[in-house]
Enzyme design. Sequence first.
Site, short mmCIF file in Angstrom:
data_model
loop_
_atom_site.label_atom_id
_atom_site.label_comp_id
_atom_site.label_asym_id
_atom_site.label_seq_id
_atom_site.Cartn_x
_atom_site.Cartn_y
_atom_site.Cartn_z
N LEU A 66 -1.37 2.34 0.29
CA LEU A 66 -1.04 2.58 -1.11
C LEU A 66 -1.89 1.62 -1.92
CD1 LEU A 66 2.87 2.80 -1.06
CD2 LEU A 66 1.26 4.68 -1.29
N ASP A 67 -2.47 2.08 -3.00
CA ASP A 67 -3.29 1.22 -3.85
C ASP A 67 -2.48 0.05 -4.39
OD1 ASP A 67 -5.47 2.88 -3.50
OD2 ASP A 67 -5.08 4.00 -5.35
#
Length: 102
Positions: A66-67
């Site tokens: 996930l960023d």
Amino acid sequence: MEPASLESLCVLYQSDDYIMVDKHWDSRIDSKMWYEKHTMQAQLRQRFPQQADPRTYYGFRFCHQLDFSTSGALCVTLNKAAAGRAYRCFKDCTVTKASPWL
């Protein structure tokens, strides 16, 4: 929303093979930089020190990313077999992501 801290790890699910956590929006999953203190890696190591695997670079197997600015469910596998199963699910697009708040 408060900034992430080492103590603020929210566990959504835990079994012998997986830990699902709610990743805070301003947390990195892992980091090689000494000054990065509030990573998912550090939170997991503090909360589950006995689950850290010294054979892995970060101590835990993150089976997807996930960023930094993205919050949401993050799946962490606790052994190689579980990592393989999770990898295949993501590869075959059989993973369903849903918000518990909807």
